[in-house]
Design an enzyme around this catalytic site. Structure first.
Site, PDB file in Angstrom:
ATOM      1  N   GLU A   1      -1.182  -8.372   5.193  1.00  0.00           N
ATOM      2  CA  GLU A   1      -0.995  -8.620   6.636  1.00  0.00           C
ATOM      3  C   GLU A   1      -2.311  -8.513   7.393  1.00  0.00           C
ATOM      4  O   GLU A   1      -2.455  -9.093   8.466  1.00  0.00           O
ATOM      5  CB  GLU A   1       0.059  -7.652   7.212  1.00  0.00           C
ATOM      6  CG  GLU A   1      -0.388  -6.226   7.492  1.00  0.00           C
ATOM      7  CD  GLU A   1      -0.655  -5.378   6.245  1.00  0.00           C
ATOM      8  OE1 GLU A   1      -0.488  -5.887   5.111  1.00  0.00           O
ATOM      9  OE2 GLU A   1      -1.058  -4.209   6.411  1.00  0.00           O
TER      10      GLU A   1
ATOM     11  N   CYS B   1       0.832  -1.204   0.000  1.00  0.00           N
ATOM     12  CA  CYS B   1       0.000   0.000   0.000  1.00  0.00           C
ATOM     13  C   CYS B   1       0.877   1.269   0.000  1.00  0.00           C
ATOM     14  O   CYS B   1       1.534   1.554  -0.982  1.00  0.00           O
ATOM     15  CB  CYS B   1      -0.999  -0.057   1.137  1.00  0.00           C
ATOM     16  SG  CYS B   1      -2.413   1.004   0.837  1.00  0.00           S
TER      17      CYS B   1
ATOM     18  N   HIS C   1      -3.360  -4.949   1.542  1.00  0.00           N
ATOM     19  CA  HIS C   1      -2.757  -5.226   2.856  1.00  0.00           C
ATOM     20  C   HIS C   1      -2.818  -6.722   3.148  1.00  0.00           C
ATOM     21  O   HIS C   1      -3.727  -7.174   3.853  1.00  0.00           O
ATOM     22  CB  HIS C   1      -3.536  -4.490   3.951  1.00  0.00           C
ATOM     23  CG  HIS C   1      -3.295  -3.015   3.985  1.00  0.00           C
ATOM     24  ND1 HIS C   1      -2.334  -2.433   4.775  1.00  0.00           N
ATOM     25  CD2 HIS C   1      -3.886  -2.005   3.328  1.00  0.00           C
ATOM     26  CE1 HIS C   1      -2.349  -1.127   4.618  1.00  0.00           C
ATOM     27  NE2 HIS C   1      -3.287  -0.840   3.728  1.00  0.00           N
TER      28      HIS C   1
HETATM   29  N1  GLN Z   1      -3.375   6.491   0.804  1.00  0.00           N
HETATM   30  C1  GLN Z   1      -2.172   6.172   1.489  1.00  0.00           C
HETATM   31  C2  GLN Z   1      -0.979   6.842   0.843  1.00  0.00           C
HETATM   32  O1  GLN Z   1      -1.047   7.314  -0.219  1.00  0.00           O
HETATM   33  C3  GLN Z   1      -1.946   4.695   1.542  1.00  0.00           C
HETATM   34  C4  GLN Z   1      -2.969   4.043   2.422  1.00  0.00           C
HETATM   35  C5  GLN Z   1      -2.526   2.782   3.044  1.00  0.00           C
HETATM   36  O2  GLN Z   1      -1.339   2.475   3.157  1.00  0.00           O
HETATM   37  N2  GLN Z   1      -3.475   2.036   3.504  1.00  0.00           N
HETATM   38  O3  GLN Z   1       0.061   6.888   1.399  1.00  0.00           O
END
Ligand code: GLN
Length: 197
Positions: free
Chosen positions: A175, A78, A173
């Site tokens: 995890e 992410c 994610h």
């Molecule tokens: N929107 C976040 C970002 O751009 C990422 C969100 C997340 O890691 N769940 O950093």
């Protein structure tokens, strides 16, 4: 075998827990010297803008840029994927990624309706579908020739897991659903003597 988890901000504990289930020691990485004893690194989710600032204040930006440029084993999830992307759109002007994956990501790239969602991820080389938890996830807009595509959203075929050498990135994610397969892949890269560079 010791795997570091960047612990400046964000979703650190759940990654440590997955590493524990794999029988691997997880090390919180907060300072440059924490990198000395690890064989691989997880860049967790969180806020890539905040992480970018904290990379500078912690002194970790330079050693981590070197880490990825040496192609050392890394898994970014992410916001961690945003940090690994060579190109970021819709980021904040002052956020700077580490790079390492020849991809373009759009920060928060899933429209309002799908801002956060769960979706099945087809990953034929990794076995069964992943239960993908996407939270304001980055959207992978394009991938370069060096990128191996490992997973796609089953619904529409969008690319959501990528790898280049020992660097792995995913938009969701793993995890949070407790799925250890990408962490296991990171550990395998680390076991292979830091993987192909
Ligand atoms: N929107 C976040 C970002 O751009 C990422 C969100 C997340 O890691 N769940 O950093």
């Amino acid at each position: 075998m010791r795997i570091g988890v960047l612990a400046l901000q964000g979703d650190v504990d759940a990654h440590q827990e997955v590493l524990r289930t794999l029988g691997v020691e997880g090390v919180s990485v907060r300072t440059p010297s924490d990198l000395d004893s690890i064989d691989g690194l997880v860049l967790p989710g969180g806020e890539s803008t905040t992480m970018s600032m904290l990379l500078d204040s912690s002194g970790l930006r330079e050693p981590l840029t070197e880490w990825v440029s040496e192609r050392r084993p890394t898994l970014g999830t992410c916001a961690g994927l945003v940090l690994l992307a060579d190109r970021v759109t819709d980021g904040r002007d002052d956020q700077v990624s580490l790079g390492g994956l020849d991809i373009t990501v759009q920060r928060n790239g899933y429209g309002r309706q799908k801002f956060s969602f769960e979706g099945d991820v087809a990953a034929p080389d990794l076995g069964e579908e992943f239960d993908g938890v996407f939270i304001r996830a980055p959207r992978i807009l394009d991938v370069g020739a060096s990128i191996e595509v490992l997973g796609r959203l089953s619904a529409d075929g969008e690319i959501v897991i990528v790898q280049a050498g020992a660097i792995i990135g995913c938009a969701f994610h793993p995890e949070l659903s407790g799925d250890p397969r990408l962490h296991a892949r990171l550990v395998a890269c680390a076991n292979a003597g830091n993987g192909p560079r």
